[in-house]
Write a protein that holds these residues in place. Structure first.
Motif, PDB file in Angstrom:
ATOM      1  N   PRO A   2       0.793  -1.169  -0.119  1.00  0.00           N
ATOM      2  CA  PRO A   2      -0.069   0.114  -0.061  1.00  0.00           C
ATOM      3  C   PRO A   2       0.902   1.362  -0.052  1.00  0.00           C
ATOM      4  O   PRO A   2       2.035   1.026   0.238  1.00  0.00           O
ATOM      5  N   PHE A  34      -5.797   2.959   9.390  1.00  0.00           N
ATOM      6  CA  PHE A  34      -6.543   2.500   8.473  1.00  0.00           C
ATOM      7  C   PHE A  34      -6.257   1.713   7.433  1.00  0.00           C
ATOM      8  O   PHE A  34      -6.832   0.765   7.041  1.00  0.00           O
ATOM      9  N   ILE A  35      -4.899   1.948   6.874  1.00  0.00           N
ATOM     10  CA  ILE A  35      -4.057   1.039   5.863  1.00  0.00           C
ATOM     11  C   ILE A  35      -4.040  -0.233   6.452  1.00  0.00           C
ATOM     12  O   ILE A  35      -4.245  -1.182   5.836  1.00  0.00           O
ATOM     13  N   ASP A  36      -3.599  -0.619   7.672  1.00  0.00           N
ATOM     14  CA  ASP A  36      -3.407  -1.740   8.164  1.00  0.00           C
ATOM     15  C   ASP A  36      -4.773  -2.447   8.285  1.00  0.00           C
ATOM     16  O   ASP A  36      -4.552  -3.703   8.266  1.00  0.00           O
ATOM     17  N   ARG A  37      -5.820  -1.834   8.736  1.00  0.00           N
ATOM     18  CA  ARG A  37      -6.942  -2.507   8.589  1.00  0.00           C
ATOM     19  C   ARG A  37      -7.539  -2.915   7.384  1.00  0.00           C
ATOM     20  O   ARG A  37      -8.035  -4.042   7.120  1.00  0.00           O
ATOM     21  N   ARG A  38      -7.246  -1.932   6.266  1.00  0.00           N
ATOM     22  CA  ARG A  38      -7.809  -2.495   5.019  1.00  0.00           C
ATOM     23  C   ARG A  38      -6.956  -3.676   4.417  1.00  0.00           C
ATOM     24  O   ARG A  38      -7.489  -4.562   3.880  1.00  0.00           O
ATOM     25  N   ARG A  39      -5.701  -3.493   4.736  1.00  0.00           N
ATOM     26  CA  ARG A  39      -4.607  -4.705   4.439  1.00  0.00           C
ATOM     27  C   ARG A  39      -4.940  -6.060   5.036  1.00  0.00           C
ATOM     28  O   ARG A  39      -4.950  -6.860   4.426  1.00  0.00           O
ATOM     29  N   ASP A  41      -8.062  -6.823   6.231  1.00  0.00           N
ATOM     30  CA  ASP A  41      -9.061  -7.388   5.619  1.00  0.00           C
ATOM     31  C   ASP A  41      -8.710  -8.213   4.261  1.00  0.00           C
ATOM     32  O   ASP A  41      -9.504  -9.125   4.305  1.00  0.00           O
ATOM     33  N   HIS A  42      -8.017  -7.554   3.599  1.00  0.00           N
ATOM     34  CA  HIS A  42      -7.624  -8.366   2.586  1.00  0.00           C
ATOM     35  C   HIS A  42      -6.878  -9.289   2.705  1.00  0.00           C
ATOM     36  O   HIS A  42      -7.305 -10.482   1.932  1.00  0.00           O
TER      37      HIS A  42
END
Length: 79
Positions: A2, A34-39, A41-42
């Motif tokens: 990211p 935020f980036i960690d949470r999205r990553r 989830d992926h």
């Protein structure tokens, strides 16, 4: 991998510090979180697909190694 805070800030013509403050003010969460949470989830989505190995998942998410991915995943999830 990211984009980092510096890259995101540059895209919107703000300093990284100002970008982080504005991001938190709008979304109620720090950009890195935020980036960690999205990553995360992926990662969970990819790991849930039986045809995806942890090594392949780590590579798709931009980690340099399975060990780095495992440390990051364990730190965030405790799993």
């Amino acid at each position: 991998a990211p984009p980092g805070i510096d890259e995101l800030a540059r895209l919107v013509h703000l300093s990284p510090r100002h970008f982080a403050r504005e991001f938190q003010s709008v979304f109620g969460i720090a950009p890195k979180q935020f980036i960690d949470r999205r990553r995360l989830d992926h990662a969970r989505q990819l790991l849930g697909q039986h045809r995806r190995s942890p090594t392949e998942t780590a590579a798709r998410l931009g980690f340099s190694s399975l060990a780095a991915f495992s440390r990051w995943f364990t730190r965030l999830t405790g799993e």
